[in-house]
Design a protein around this motif. Sequence first.
Motif, PDB file in Angstrom:
ATOM      1  N   THR A   1       0.763  -1.272  -0.063  1.00 11.59           N
ATOM      2  CA  THR A   1      -0.085  -0.134  -0.185  1.00 11.59           C
ATOM      3  C   THR A   1       0.762   1.222   0.023  1.00 11.59           C
ATOM      4  N   GLN A   2       2.246   1.195   0.539  1.00 20.49           N
ATOM      5  CA  GLN A   2       2.901   2.257   0.397  1.00 20.49           C
ATOM      6  C   GLN A   2       3.572   2.551  -0.726  1.00 20.49           C
ATOM      7  N   LEU A   3       3.644   1.616  -1.850  1.00 12.13           N
ATOM      8  CA  LEU A   3       4.380   1.681  -2.911  1.00 12.13           C
ATOM      9  C   LEU A   3       4.324   2.806  -3.798  1.00 12.13           C
ATOM     10  N   SER A   4       3.134   3.391  -3.885  1.00 16.20           N
ATOM     11  CA  SER A   4       2.875   4.393  -4.818  1.00 16.20           C
ATOM     12  C   SER A   4       3.745   5.640  -4.245  1.00 16.20           C
ATOM     13  N   VAL A   5       3.581   5.865  -2.692  1.00 17.73           N
ATOM     14  CA  VAL A   5       4.229   7.039  -2.246  1.00 17.73           C
ATOM     15  C   VAL A   5       5.805   6.905  -2.302  1.00 17.73           C
ATOM     16  N   SER A   6       6.315   5.673  -2.265  1.00 18.75           N
ATOM     17  CA  SER A   6       7.554   5.299  -2.426  1.00 18.75           C
ATOM     18  C   SER A   6       8.122   5.616  -3.905  1.00 18.75           C
ATOM     19  N   CYS A   7       7.413   5.149  -4.766  1.00 20.74           N
ATOM     20  CA  CYS A   7       7.738   5.230  -6.332  1.00 20.74           C
ATOM     21  C   CYS A   7       7.909   6.891  -6.737  1.00 20.74           C
ATOM     22  N   SER A   8       6.913   7.462  -6.195  1.00 21.97           N
ATOM     23  CA  SER A   8       6.780   9.098  -6.324  1.00 21.97           C
ATOM     24  C   SER A   8       8.069   9.676  -5.851  1.00 21.97           C
ATOM     25  N   GLN A   9       8.400   9.202  -4.501  1.00 23.31           N
ATOM     26  CA  GLN A   9       9.478  10.086  -3.928  1.00 23.31           C
ATOM     27  C   GLN A   9      10.713   9.696  -4.530  1.00 23.31           C
ATOM     28  N   LEU A  10      10.991   8.307  -5.076  1.00 23.41           N
ATOM     29  CA  LEU A  10      12.013   7.734  -5.985  1.00 23.41           C
ATOM     30  C   LEU A  10      11.987   8.492  -7.198  1.00 23.41           C
ATOM     31  N   LEU A  11      11.141   9.028  -7.789  1.00 18.65           N
ATOM     32  CA  LEU A  11      11.085   9.538  -9.116  1.00 18.65           C
ATOM     33  C   LEU A  11      11.502  11.115  -8.948  1.00 18.65           C
ATOM     34  N   GLY A  12      10.807  11.591  -7.792  1.00 20.05           N
ATOM     35  CA  GLY A  12      11.284  13.192  -7.498  1.00 20.05           C
ATOM     36  C   GLY A  12      12.784  13.175  -7.137  1.00 20.05           C
ATOM     37  N   LEU A  13      13.383  11.895  -6.537  1.00 19.69           N
ATOM     38  CA  LEU A  13      14.759  11.835  -6.285  1.00 19.69           C
ATOM     39  C   LEU A  13      15.750  11.968  -7.657  1.00 19.69           C
ATOM     40  N   LEU A  14      15.255  10.864  -8.357  1.00 23.48           N
ATOM     41  CA  LEU A  14      16.004  10.779  -9.484  1.00 23.48           C
ATOM     42  C   LEU A  14      16.072  11.952 -10.593  1.00 23.48           C
ATOM     43  N   SER A  15      14.948  12.930 -10.655  1.00 24.33           N
ATOM     44  CA  SER A  15      14.808  13.875 -11.498  1.00 24.33           C
ATOM     45  C   SER A  15      15.547  15.196 -10.968  1.00 24.33           C
ATOM     46  N   ALA A  16      15.990  14.921  -9.776  1.00 27.77           N
ATOM     47  CA  ALA A  16      16.559  16.170  -8.994  1.00 27.77           C
ATOM     48  C   ALA A  16      18.024  16.450  -9.681  1.00 27.77           C
ATOM     49  N   GLU A  17      18.294  17.555 -10.225  1.00 27.09           N
ATOM     50  CA  GLU A  17      19.310  17.789 -10.777  1.00 27.09           C
ATOM     51  C   GLU A  17      20.675  17.691 -10.029  1.00 27.09           C
TER      52      GLU A  17
END
Length: 173
Positions: A87-103
């Motif tokens: 159930t926490q997967l979508s939150v974690s995925c969103s956080q990960l995408l934010g991290l990976l897109s940070a310059e």
Amino acid sequence: MCLLLGAAGVGKTLLVKRLQNLSAHDGKGDLGDPPPTRPTVGTNLTNIVVQKKITIRELGGCMSPIWPSYYGNCHALLFVLDASDPTQLSVSCSQLLGLLSAEQLAEASVLILFNKIDLPCYVSVEELKSLMRLPDIIACAKQNITTAEISARKGTGLAGVLRWLQGTHRASC
């Protein structure tokens, strides 16, 4: 500097305590019972010695809106997911995408840790990777990304995390 990030309750504090204990014993020996932990409010700095001193900054999961203010000087990123809580997967995925897109994190090495594999209700890592579309994420990311299955509670996979930290620390210094 290594950042330790992930949603609230994924096991970051226990992980860093176990890594510190393991590094004190040169990656060998019985870890004993898990130490008590409390949810991180704010930030914790922990030094781990693996041939050289590595400083890990753990940021509480509830602090995710201000994580970007800590990205400077980050050469390595440990991102923890709870493999027992889909159930926490979508939150974690969103956080990960934010991290990976940070310059600021474009040059950082990333280790994604699927924690809590010791629990009977854990979802297989292959299934989690599929649900997250992790192969697609990795293919599009600028960072060098590695994944690992761990149990911070039991100590499973933690020697590999220390080896990864040692390798990324050597490369970034």
